[in-house]
Design a protein around this motif. Structure first.
Motif, short mmCIF file in Angstrom:
data_model
loop_
_atom_site.label_atom_id
_atom_site.label_comp_id
_atom_site.label_asym_id
_atom_site.label_seq_id
_atom_site.Cartn_x
_atom_site.Cartn_y
_atom_site.Cartn_z
N GLY A 214 -42.93 68.39 68.72
CA GLY A 214 -42.06 68.62 70.06
C GLY A 214 -43.38 69.26 70.92
N VAL A 215 -44.63 68.91 70.93
CA VAL A 215 -46.10 69.12 71.24
C VAL A 215 -46.25 67.82 72.36
N GLU A 216 -46.45 68.03 73.11
CA GLU A 216 -47.13 67.12 74.06
C GLU A 216 -48.32 66.72 74.00
N VAL A 217 -49.19 65.10 73.66
CA VAL A 217 -50.33 64.97 73.67
C VAL A 217 -50.60 64.00 73.99
N ASP A 218 -51.55 64.22 74.75
CA ASP A 218 -51.94 62.81 75.64
C ASP A 218 -53.49 62.72 75.07
N ASP A 219 -53.23 61.34 74.20
CA ASP A 219 -54.29 60.44 73.14
C ASP A 219 -54.71 59.22 73.84
N SER A 220 -54.15 58.96 75.36
CA SER A 220 -54.16 57.62 75.88
C SER A 220 -56.11 56.93 75.53
N ASP A 221 -56.74 58.32 76.37
CA ASP A 221 -58.66 57.23 76.41
C ASP A 221 -58.65 57.71 75.35
N ALA A 222 -59.85 56.82 74.71
CA ALA A 222 -60.52 57.01 73.88
C ALA A 222 -61.51 58.37 73.95
N ASN A 223 -61.30 59.14 72.79
CA ASN A 223 -62.26 59.82 72.16
C ASN A 223 -62.42 60.88 72.87
N ARG A 224 -61.08 61.23 73.61
CA ARG A 224 -60.24 62.19 74.12
C ARG A 224 -58.61 62.69 73.42
N TRP A 225 -58.31 63.76 73.70
CA TRP A 225 -57.27 64.32 72.40
C TRP A 225 -56.68 65.66 73.98
N THR A 226 -55.48 65.99 74.06
CA THR A 226 -54.79 66.69 74.72
C THR A 226 -54.05 67.47 74.46
N VAL A 227 -53.96 68.32 73.92
CA VAL A 227 -52.54 68.94 73.71
C VAL A 227 -51.85 70.78 74.87
N ALA A 228 -51.10 70.02 75.44
CA ALA A 228 -50.43 70.31 76.75
C ALA A 228 -49.79 72.08 75.96
N PRO A 229 -49.84 73.52 76.75
CA PRO A 229 -49.60 74.48 76.34
C PRO A 229 -48.07 74.12 75.70
#
Length: 424
Positions: A214-229
């Protein structure tokens, strides 16, 4: 009671085509990720068919020391999250996942967590993770070594935020920060700056498992990964067979001209070992999905291969062993990063295959292997389970191969030697 194998261990020769169906232990990569996420989750969960090996029991012990409880008494491991606190020690052994995945979790502790491991682990890279943790708000004491031993001084909470790392040495640097990131106050925004990240399927595995929780992860950009709190949902995991551990068994079909089926091969997976299907087909094997799993049938001869293994470097030792037995030249490329694995695998493979007569040239990022007559001798493993796999593959085709410290395979496959001998 299991009898310890002789050292060096006489690798059994396949005197006839091997016909076997094998069930393999669970994936180390999936097991240790599942354990970390379970320890960080909102409530209790179960890791079913967990791999029981040195690496995974070290992970279970590390998370239990921090304050969770991992019950490893049965085949399904129950994990109860707990508050992280107290001054504790973590033994990393030779487990890169413990050394890299646990420090970001330790940042959430209210105590000081001291990390160390086997002597060789002090040479494996960890500095990028430690630097990232400092930037994200954790005090780390390592006397500027960027290596074991080091101590993480937790404060009970992590501010989180944006961090830039060079993960060209290991994809685990990225996964380590993502796994705990949802528990940080601002989450994490991890950006890679450097040469291409190796073993990207392992990051895909991490992202997929985070989303299952259930963790929100944005990996849409190359070489960048964002995990929401946010919270990490408690989820029970059923662990897939370790597909990288399938390499020596499928290779056995190739070198003996036999047929080996690995049970329960998943239809879809993020495991790097799934690349064996294409690699073995290119080397001349018949590869087919069957009702039981995946079947590989060899012809008794092997074709060389020119292949970039950058994303699946853990397969390189087994593939190199097959290439040394092939009837045409091979070039394995894109794997400079495996010099920083359990040992410098490129140097070790060039040395050990060469000692058995292989015509091998070591390059900065790979190996060139040409057909040559091989002979018996001692194959050293450097306390590296994948090197042991390479040794037994050659030994299945060549008389008189003695594998030093075959017991190192316990890292991901307990009782490997007995299991292997049973097939031959």
């Amino acid at each position: 009671m299991t009898t310890a194998p002789a050292d060096p261990w006489p690798a059994p020769r396949a005197s006839a085509p091997v016909d076997a169906v094998v069930s393999l232990p669970g994936s180390k990569s999936l097991t240790n990720r599942a354990l970390v996420l379970a320890a960080l989750a909102e409530g209790p969960s179960v890791v079913r068919r967990a791999l029981r090996s040195r690496d995974t029991t070290l992970m279970a012990a590390a998370l239990t020391a921090l304050g969770s409880h991992v019950d490893t008494s049965g085949p399904d491991w129950a994990v109860t999250p707990g508050p992280f606190g107290g001054d504790v020690k973590v033994d990393c052994g030779l487990a890169g996942t413990v050394m890299r995945f646990v420090p970001p979790v330790a940042g959430l502790s209210t105590g000081s967590v001291a990390f160390d491991g086997d002597p060789h682990m002090r040479t494996r890279p960890i500095g990028e993770v430690l630097g990232a943790l400092r930037h994200l708000g954790v005090a780390v004491e390592d006397e500027d070594r960027g290596a074991l031993p080091f101590t993480v001084h937790g404060t009970g909470a992590m501010p989180g935020g944006t961090v830039v790392v060079d993960a060209s040495a290991s994809s685990q640097f990225i996964s380590a920060l993502l796994l705990a990131g949802a528990r940080y106050d601002r989450g994490v925004d991890v950006r890679h700056d450097g040469k291409p990240v190796p073993s990207l399927p392992h990051i895909d595995m991490t992202v997929a498992m985070l989303r299952e929780h259930g963790v929100e992860v944005d990996d849409s950009d190359a070489n960048r990964w964002t995990v929401a709190p946010g919270p990490i949902r408690a989820v029970d995991h059923l662990i897939e067979p370790d597909l990288s551990n399938a390499a020596p068994f499928l290779a056995l079909a190739a070198v003996s001209g036999g047929s080996v089926t690995v049970r329960d091969w998943p239809q879809e997976t993020t495991q790097a070992g799934d690349a064996l299907r294409e690699i073995l087909a290119r080397m001349g094997c018949d590869v087919a999905r069957v009702a039981e799993g995946l079947r590989v049938t060899g012809t008794g001869t092997l074709e060389g291969i020119d292949v970039d293994l950058h994303d699946v470097g853990e397969l390189a030792p087994a593939v190199a062993a097959l290439c040394a037995l092939a009837g045409s030249p091979s070039h394995l490329r894109g794997i400079a990063h495996i010099r920083g694995h359990e040992t410098d695998r490129l140097a070790a493979l060039a040395t050990e295959l060469g000692a058995l007569g292989s015509d091998v040239t070591e390059h900065p990022d790979g190996l060139e292997i040409r057909p040559a007559a091989l002979h018996g001798g001692v194959f050293h493993t450097y306390a590296d389970h994948r090197m042991a796999h390479a040794g037994v593959i050659v030994g299945a085709a060549i008389d008189g191969v003695l594998v030093e410290n075959v017991a190192t395979t316990a890292k991901t496959f307990p009782d490997f030697a007995a299991f292997w001998s049973g097939l031959l």
